[in-house]
Motif scaffolding. Structure first.
Motif, PDB file in Angstrom:
ATOM      1  N   ALA A  67      57.037 -20.762 -30.172  1.00 49.13           N
ATOM      2  CA  ALA A  67      56.118 -21.860 -29.874  1.00 49.13           C
ATOM      3  C   ALA A  67      56.503 -22.526 -28.558  1.00 49.13           C
ATOM      4  CB  ALA A  67      56.129 -22.872 -31.024  1.00 49.13           C
ATOM      5  N   GLU A  68      57.786 -22.598 -28.282  1.00 51.19           N
ATOM      6  CA  GLU A  68      58.250 -23.207 -27.030  1.00 51.19           C
ATOM      7  C   GLU A  68      57.771 -22.398 -25.823  1.00 51.19           C
ATOM      8  OE1 GLU A  68      62.425 -24.717 -24.947  1.00 51.19           O
ATOM      9  OE2 GLU A  68      62.471 -23.181 -26.498  1.00 51.19           O
ATOM     10  N   GLU A  69      57.837 -21.079 -25.937  1.00 55.57           N
ATOM     11  CA  GLU A  69      57.398 -20.230 -24.839  1.00 55.57           C
ATOM     12  C   GLU A  69      55.886 -20.345 -24.624  1.00 55.57           C
ATOM     13  OE1 GLU A  69      60.597 -16.561 -24.887  1.00 55.57           O
ATOM     14  OE2 GLU A  69      59.298 -16.860 -26.625  1.00 55.57           O
ATOM     15  N   THR A  70      55.152 -20.494 -25.714  1.00 55.96           N
ATOM     16  CA  THR A  70      53.709 -20.696 -25.600  1.00 55.96           C
ATOM     17  C   THR A  70      53.404 -22.012 -24.906  1.00 55.96           C
ATOM     18  OG1 THR A  70      53.272 -19.392 -27.600  1.00 55.96           O
ATOM     19  CG2 THR A  70      51.563 -20.940 -26.912  1.00 55.96           C
ATOM     20  N   GLU A  71      54.140 -23.046 -25.293  1.00 59.66           N
ATOM     21  CA  GLU A  71      53.938 -24.369 -24.680  1.00 59.66           C
ATOM     22  C   GLU A  71      54.242 -24.336 -23.184  1.00 59.66           C
ATOM     23  OE1 GLU A  71      55.437 -29.012 -25.287  1.00 59.66           O
ATOM     24  OE2 GLU A  71      56.598 -27.353 -26.115  1.00 59.66           O
ATOM     25  N   GLU A  72      55.331 -23.681 -22.803  1.00 60.49           N
ATOM     26  CA  GLU A  72      55.691 -23.612 -21.391  1.00 60.49           C
ATOM     27  C   GLU A  72      54.625 -22.862 -20.577  1.00 60.49           C
ATOM     28  OE1 GLU A  72      59.549 -21.866 -21.235  1.00 60.49           O
ATOM     29  OE2 GLU A  72      60.576 -23.665 -21.977  1.00 60.49           O
TER      30      GLU A  72
ATOM     31  N   ASP B 264      51.439 -22.701 -21.307  1.00 60.04           N
ATOM     32  CA  ASP B 264      50.285 -23.590 -21.206  1.00 60.04           C
ATOM     33  C   ASP B 264      50.509 -24.646 -20.126  1.00 60.04           C
ATOM     34  OD1 ASP B 264      48.968 -22.200 -23.181  1.00 60.04           O
ATOM     35  OD2 ASP B 264      49.527 -23.578 -24.796  1.00 60.04           O
ATOM     36  N   LEU B 265      51.715 -25.166 -20.064  1.00 57.38           N
ATOM     37  CA  LEU B 265      52.045 -26.138 -19.019  1.00 57.38           C
ATOM     38  C   LEU B 265      51.877 -25.520 -17.634  1.00 57.38           C
ATOM     39  CD1 LEU B 265      55.232 -27.792 -20.588  1.00 57.38           C
ATOM     40  CD2 LEU B 265      53.066 -28.963 -20.086  1.00 57.38           C
TER      41      LEU B 265
ATOM     42  N   ARG C 147      48.363 -25.249 -16.494  1.00 59.80           N
ATOM     43  CA  ARG C 147      47.782 -26.538 -16.126  1.00 59.80           C
ATOM     44  C   ARG C 147      48.400 -27.091 -14.845  1.00 59.80           C
ATOM     45  NH1 ARG C 147      48.440 -27.780 -21.821  1.00 59.80           N
ATOM     46  NH2 ARG C 147      50.197 -29.150 -21.268  1.00 59.80           N
TER      47      ARG C 147
ATOM     48  N   THR D  64      58.771 -27.986 -17.204  1.00 60.07           N
ATOM     49  CA  THR D  64      59.681 -26.966 -17.731  1.00 60.07           C
ATOM     50  C   THR D  64      60.944 -26.889 -16.881  1.00 60.07           C
ATOM     51  OG1 THR D  64      57.817 -25.690 -18.582  1.00 60.07           O
ATOM     52  CG2 THR D  64      59.896 -24.513 -18.302  1.00 60.07           C
TER      53      THR D  64
END
Length: 537
Positions: A508-513, A515-516, A519, A525
């Motif tokens: 989930a952390e890699e997905t969040e990074e 997405d960041l 954007r 990150t």
């Protein structure tokens, strides 16, 4: 381009080859040739050009209406070539379906075979020639072409569906084998695979003490019959039944005039006779589907007793030899369907697709796409394949690998398997036409001890969760496609995979990074990573 449903014939299935040729013509898939063509030196070289110089979608069936031979003889019947499988589109037309629907048609036909019915007469008995009728001219009545001019040693029948039967059960077999023209009343046959089809029947008749076996060559039939004749079905399955399933109705059969074998009443030509069970003659060489001249060897032959045919018959031939060809296309589609059914019958519900590439002669390479649930799923599929359908190399891949794209196969071979763990060599059923089995002149298995033939089994499925495929995520690639089209750039033919996706090892952390980053907030990150620094000892 695949056949469009709107372009397909409506109503009943083709009653005979004549109906089918008319459908090919209407669909723009028939090339008519009215100028004189020498069947011995010009015909096959002319049609071969479309397999060496055109895209598959542009291939056609060819109807030759003015046939001569090397001695200037004029034939009174036309010849159709590449009518059954000049392309996938032509094959689909033969089944009155789209290309995408072919596997379902085969699956249904095998699950719902329709037994034939015997009738008293049919068009194939409009002319019955035997005895004095064939004393001077017998096989030379037929415009049998030379397939590989400059290398073949005689004209050979190619779309020749040999009919034989089990002496104990009476079960008929319809198999496609070449037939070497040896004399007016003698034609060779090369049933190559030990234990299968006509080869097995000859062995059984000999074991039962018979010195000859009744046989017949059927030439010129509706596509459903040809499609089953070239496909390796189990010995206890009658090709007439499966052909009926493909056609959607029972085939009409008539009894031969020389013996009690049953042949399609709507056929164009039937050559009848008997095969001596204890005699063989040298046969070959002949250009075969592996792409090499098949070496001469001892094989069986048939002594002709009768020819029956329509009043105005059409002779049919296959274009085989170097792949791709009509032979590789018709074999590949049929074998894919039969192999898929074989795996399903073996309990492998996780098998999604089977493919035999044309460039392998639709034999040498077998590719299987599966939905992998357990660690040994790939190996189990390979073990079952090796008993019957392995070809030379069998490769099993994951469900996201496009088995029609060589690049996708290379990708799976490169990064989804380890040779020490996932590759095996096993003995497989013999295919004597493979020139790598033994050097020229050595035993190839028609007599004596069978040479060894082996297959390479490769489990190229991923053995654990992998990180995502390293392509932009789907929404970004779809946006790029829209932009491409707005810019008026050339039409795309996207190969799978064309966007990235998760293969199980992604947090989930890699997905969040990610997405960041998309954007523009990637410094967030960077700051997190600064706070997570470590000092080396």
């Amino acid at each position: 381009m695949a056949t469009a449903a709107s372009d397909l014939p409506s109503g009943q299935y083709y009653r005979d080859l004549n109906d089918y040729i008319a459908a090919l013509d209407k669909a723009g898939k028939l090339q008519r040739v009215t100028r004189p063509i020498d069947k011995d030196t010009q015909m096959h070289p002319l049609v071969r050009l479309q397999f060496r110089g055109l895209e598959e979608k542009d291939r056609k069936a060819w109807l030759f209406e003015n046939i001569t031979d090397a001695k200037g003889h004029q034939y009174d019947m036309p010849l159709v070539l590449c009518a059954m499988a000049g392309s996938s589109d032509i094959y689909a037309l033969g089944l009155q379906c789209t290309v995408a629907e072919i596997p379902r048609r085969w699956d249904y036909a095998q699950a719902n075979p329709i037994a034939p019915k015997v009738v008293d007469s049919g068009p194939v008995h409009e002319q019955i020639l035997r005895g004095d009728d064939l004393k001077d001219r017998c096989l030379s009545r037929l415009p049998i072409p030379i397939s590989t001019p400059g290398f073949d040693n005689a004209p050979y029948t190619t779309a020749s569906h040999w009919v034989s039967k089990d002496p104990d059960t009476g079960l008929h077999n319809v198999g496609n084998y070449r037939g070497m023209l040896k004399s007016e009343h003698r034609i060779g046959v090369y049933p190559a695979s030990p234990g299968w089809g006509m080869r097995r029947h000859i062995e059984l008749w000999r074991e039962r003490g018979h010195d000859k076996m009744p046989a017949a060559i059927v030439i010129g039939v509706p596509p459903a019959v040809s499609y089953t004749a070239v496909t390796r079905l189990p010995n206890d399955v009658c090709e007439y039944d499966v052909a009926g399933g493909l056609a959607g109705h029972a085939l009409e059969l008539v009894k031969c005039v020389s013996h009690d074998l049953l042949v399609p009443a709507q056929a164009q030509i039937v050559v009848e006779g008997f095969v001596p069970t204890s005699l063989q003659e040298m046969e070959g060489p002949f250009g075969e589907f592996p792409g090499y001249m098949a070496a001469r060897d001892y094989s069986w032959f048939m002594e002709v007793t009768a020819i029956t045919m329509r009043n105005k018959p059409i002779y049919q031939a296959f274009l085989s030899q170097f792949p791709p060809s009509e032979s590789s296309k018709i074999r590949g589609i049929g074998w894919e369907a039969a192999c898929f059914d074989y795996l399903k019958a073996g309990g492998f519900d996780n098998v999604l697709e089977v493919h035999y590439p044309e460039t392998s002669g639709s034999f040498g390479v077998c590719l299987v796409r599966i939905r992998r649930g357990k660690e040994d799923d790939g190996q189990k599929v390979l073990d079952h394949l090796s008993k019957k359908f392995v070809g030379k190399v069998a490769i099993v891949v994951d469900e996201d690998v496009d088995i029609h794209d060589p690049g996708a196969i290379y990708w799976a071979l490169s990064y989804a398997m380890q040779p020490y763990r996932d590759v095996r060599v096993v003995d497989i059923p013999l295919m004597p036409l493979d020139p790598s089995i033994a050097p020229p002149g050595a035993n190839r298995g028609l007599t004596g001890e069978k040479p060894r033939m082996s297959g390479l089994l490769i489990d190229a499925t991923r053995d654990w969760a992998y990180p995502p495929v390293s392509l932009p995520r789907q929404e970004f690639m779809e946006g790029a496609v829209k932009l491409w089209q707005e810019m008026g750039l050339p039409e795309l033919n996207l190969r799978k995979p064309w966007f990235g996706y998760n293969l199980g090892h992604w947090s989930a952390e890699e997905t969040e990074e990610a997405d960041l980053a998309a954007r523009g907030d990637y410094y967030v990150t960077g700051e997190k990573q600064r706070q997570q620094r470590r000092t080396l000892d």
